[in-house]
Scaffold this active site. Structure first.
Site, PDB file in Angstrom:
ATOM      1  N   GLU A   1       0.859  -1.187   0.000  1.00 21.89           N
ATOM      2  CA  GLU A   1       0.000   0.000   0.000  1.00 21.89           C
ATOM      3  C   GLU A   1       0.889   1.228   0.000  1.00 21.89           C
ATOM      4  O   GLU A   1       1.657   1.441   0.929  1.00 21.89           O
ATOM      5  CB  GLU A   1      -0.879   0.030   1.256  1.00 21.89           C
ATOM      6  CG  GLU A   1      -1.957  -1.022   1.249  1.00 21.89           C
ATOM      7  CD  GLU A   1      -2.878  -0.898   2.469  1.00 21.89           C
ATOM      8  OE1 GLU A   1      -3.836  -1.672   2.521  1.00 21.89           O
ATOM      9  OE2 GLU A   1      -2.626  -0.043   3.348  1.00 21.89           O
TER      10      GLU A   1
ATOM     11  N   TYR B   1     -10.638  -4.592   2.986  1.00 19.30           N
ATOM     12  CA  TYR B   1      -9.805  -4.155   4.102  1.00 19.30           C
ATOM     13  C   TYR B   1     -10.704  -3.927   5.318  1.00 19.30           C
ATOM     14  O   TYR B   1     -11.515  -3.008   5.319  1.00 19.30           O
ATOM     15  CB  TYR B   1      -9.100  -2.857   3.690  1.00 19.30           C
ATOM     16  CG  TYR B   1      -8.058  -2.312   4.642  1.00 19.30           C
ATOM     17  CD1 TYR B   1      -8.246  -2.310   6.030  1.00 19.30           C
ATOM     18  CD2 TYR B   1      -6.877  -1.770   4.151  1.00 19.30           C
ATOM     19  CE1 TYR B   1      -7.296  -1.799   6.887  1.00 19.30           C
ATOM     20  CE2 TYR B   1      -5.920  -1.234   5.002  1.00 19.30           C
ATOM     21  CZ  TYR B   1      -6.142  -1.256   6.362  1.00 19.30           C
ATOM     22  OH  TYR B   1      -5.194  -0.726   7.207  1.00 19.30           O
TER      23      TYR B   1
ATOM     24  N   ASP C   1      -6.088   9.711   9.760  1.00 20.00           N
ATOM     25  CA  ASP C   1      -4.805   9.160  10.185  1.00 20.00           C
ATOM     26  C   ASP C   1      -4.371   9.652  11.549  1.00 20.00           C
ATOM     27  O   ASP C   1      -4.611  10.798  11.922  1.00 20.00           O
ATOM     28  CB  ASP C   1      -3.727   9.528   9.161  1.00 20.00           C
ATOM     29  CG  ASP C   1      -3.829   8.647   7.929  1.00 20.00           C
ATOM     30  OD1 ASP C   1      -3.673   7.423   8.078  1.00 20.00           O
ATOM     31  OD2 ASP C   1      -4.087   9.174   6.835  1.00 20.00           O
TER      32      ASP C   1
END
Ligand SMILES: Cc1ncc(COP(=O)(O)O)c(C=O)c1O
Lengths: 395, 262
Positions: free
Chosen positions: B48, B173, B59
């Site tokens: 990734e 994911y 994040d």
């Protein structure tokens, strides 16, 4: 013309939900909770009751006689949001959303704030209901709005400084979103402007629409007719959409949103999303106009007023802009600073620096209008919070 | 189809996958190339590659800082494509771009897909693009034979998992917990529950990520998922050794040691 968003929260191509998957179910839950109370008379009565008894609504519509006569043009009325509890329109939305959070059983409230007015409003309503309150604020904004930081702490809120990016509103929203995504089960995110993923832009607009509904009734009482022009400053867009929305169907009422022109028209030196550098994109959950570079990174912004210093604008404004229903202009730092003093001296009202942008534009265009024409300017907040900053700048 | 092939190979060999994340351009693009090659050498299943963005709202602080470091190098997606093209001369390891939506939008989605295919990119994972908003983009990706990897979260309803199952390709994911990216001491149970729920709706391989930072945690994840994603733990090492001339060697060692010994 339909000014309601579609089921997915879009006005035309603007709006939607651009968030991490983790937030989707919470947003769906929030949306159904919101639609459940939207037409619930018990909720609306409770909301209205607090707007009246806690916040002091309706706020007056004041004829600014000396200002109007000095400028020698349009009759200028001021919608006095500065007189509401905590000193700005932000309290309307904070009351509405805290009531909703309570219905949803949430005990922890988080918020972002730029000028600190939304943070203060949120801290205030949380104190009223005994809820835990955490407010994220850019450290640059903490510096220039020191008084509001103290007010929030006094009200029992925890203020968390955000040191990333430009250390202003955008960065505070990022950090609030990070908190929310981590604590979704317990936490209600009380977003302060008509921004973010669906249903926030709709919900905030609805809660702020009392501004326009009252103004409409008040001007009809005073003048027996609708105004020719509405003017409001536009940060994320909540005070402006709150004033504009109840008039959108009235074709003869023109509307002007005033963005922050900052120091210059150079990208990075202003916060006017419809000016240079503003292109359609996605930021913090919604699709709208953004100040960004060619690679899609968000530009730094500048404004003398923390509350307008933001790279994006609410999606409904983007739609109204493209539709041509609302005109968007900018007032720069200098003009706002001058208007701040002018209103203080001609009417005995010290406006917030944000609101001063709206006043600045009114001052610019009123002389070109006829004394038969009526203009309503949203005085979104009072300027006490800005007095220290202005004192330094004028020294 | 590199991704699909790689996962079927894992299945044949009865092993599980390892998916490292690094931010493109951290510490610089030249080293990113070397890091990709190193991660290919330890037989990563997919790599990734993060596209740095000014406002990485999903994040944690480690990847935020990596984004900031990368952005100082003043490059965009075009340069990332050049990098992948270059890497393709030496390895066929599947590479997906991990991005926020706005940089992709500004590149132009049609051109993005064509150029990605041309460069040898295998797919995209867009942090802030949920299936409802992804229709145009996922059609374009399909047209160019690229994979669209979606995230699922412990908060996702069955309805939402079904929607992801309809749109996803390559792999899925699963986010191990609510929260932002970042290494954690303990793994969470919610991941296993989520993976099992997803299996009802999709036969695609499922990778688990967010918070995995040790070989033990990878082994734990392998018990119920098809692959483990490690991001912040590796990025933190890159931060630590960014200016060390042995950076690539150190990361190769570190990532290699994340693979359980059996
Ligand atoms: C007094 C005042 N007016 C206006 C604004 C700008 O926000 P909005 O555009 O949402 O009304 C703020 C924001 O902090 C404010 O405090």
């Amino acid at each position: 013309m339909n000014f309601q968003p579609n089921e997915r929260g879009y006005w035309g191509e603007f709006g939607g939900r651009f968030v991490p998957e983790t937030l989707m179910s919470p947003l769906e839950e929030l949306t159904s909770a919101y639609f459940a109370i939207r037409d619930d008379s018990e909720f609306q009565a409770e909301f209205l009751n607090l707007l009246q008894d806690f916040s002091g609504r309706p706020t007056p519509l004041f004829y600014a006689k000396r200002l109007s006569e000095t400028l020698g043009g349009a009759k200028i009325y001021l919608k006095r949001e500065d007189l509401g509890h905590t000193g700005s329109h932000k309290i309307n939305n904070a009351i509405g959303q805290v009531l909703l959070a309570k219905r949803m059983g949430k005990k922890r409230i988080i918020a972002e704030t730029g000028a600190g007015q939304h943070g203060v409003a949120t801290a205030t309503v949380c104190a009223l209901f005994g809820l835990e309150c955490v407010v994220y604020m850019g450290t640059e904004d903490m510096r220039r709005q020191e008084l509001n930081v103290f007010r929030m702490r006094l009200l029992g809120a925890e203020v968390r400084g955000v040191d990333s990016g430009s250390k202003t509103l955008k960065d505070a929203i990022n950090e609030a979103l990070r908190d929310w995504v981590t604590n979704v089960d317990t936490t209600y995110y009380l977003l302060g402007s008509a921004l973010g993923p669906h249903p926030y832009p709709l919900m905030v607009r609805d809660f702020q629409s009392h501004i326009g509904k009252e103004a409409r009734q008040q001007i009809l009482e005073k003048e027996g007719r609708l105004p020719d022009l509405l003017v409001a400053c536009v940060g994320g867009g909540s005070n402006s959409i709150g004033l504009f929305h109840p008039f959108l169907q009235d074709e003869n009422v023109q509307m002007i949103g005033v963005e922050a022109g900052g120091k210059s028209s150079k990208l990075g030196e202003h916060a006017a999303r419809f000016m240079e550098g503003g292109k359609v994109g996605v930021l913090q959950g919604t699709k709208s106009y953004l100040l960004q570079d060619d690679r899609g990174n968000i530009s730094l912004t500048h404004s003398i007023s923390a509350g307008l210093d933001y790279a994006s604008i609410g999606p409904e404004h983007a739609y109204l802009h493209d539709l041509g229903r609302v005109e968007y202009v900018s007032a720069n730092d200098e003009e706002a600073l001058k208007a701040f003093q002018t209103l203080s001296q001609t009417e005995g009202i010290i406006p917030a620096l944000e609101s001063s942008h709206g006043i600045a534009h009114a001052i610019k265009i009123a002389p070109e209008m006829s004394p038969n024409e009526i203009m309503v300017v949203n005085l979104s907040g009072r300027g006490d919070k800005d007095v220290n900053q202005v004192q330094e700048m004028l020294a | 189809m590199r991704i699909q092939n790689k996962f079927s190979q894992l299945k044949t060999n009865q092993t599980k996958g390892f998916i490292p994340f690094i931010t493109a351009g951290d510490p610089d693009l030249k080293q990113t190339k070397e890091l990709i090659l190193a991660l290919a050498r330890i037989d990563s299943t997919v790599i990734e590659l993060g596209v740095p963005f000014s406002d990485p709202m999903a994040d944690g602080v480690v990847i935020q800082k990596a984004s900031e470091r990368a952005l100082k190098n003043n490059f965009g997606i075009a340069e990332i494509f050049d990098l992948v093209k270059d890497v393709r001369k030496e390895t066929q390891v599947p590479i997906i771009l991990f991005s926020y939506f706005n940089p992709l939008l500004q590149y132009g989605l049609e051109k993005l897909c064509a150029d990605a295919k041309d460069a040898g990119v295998d797919g995209f994972l867009v942090t802030d693009l949920v299936p409802e908003e992804a229709e145009d983009f996922s059609n374009l990706l399909k047209k160019h034979d690229l994979d669209m990897i979606f995230l699922i979260a412990p908060t996702s309803s069955d309805e939402r998992l079904k929607m992801v199952a309809e749109r996803a390709s390559g792999f899925i994911y699963a986010v191990s917990r609510t929260g932002v990216t970042g290494a954690r001491e303990t793994t969470s149970q919610s991941a296993e529950i989520l993976v099992n729920r997803m299996r009802q709706f999709s036969d695609l391989p499922i990778a688990v990520g967010f918070g995995i930072s040790t070989a033990d945690q990878v082994a734990e994840t392998w018990k119920y998922a098809d692959a483990a994603v490690v991001g912040s733990a590796i990025v933190r090492e890159i931060e630590k050794f960014g200016s060390d001339e042995k950076l690539v060697e150190k990361i190769e060692d570190f990532a290699g040691n994340l693979l359980p010994k059996n």
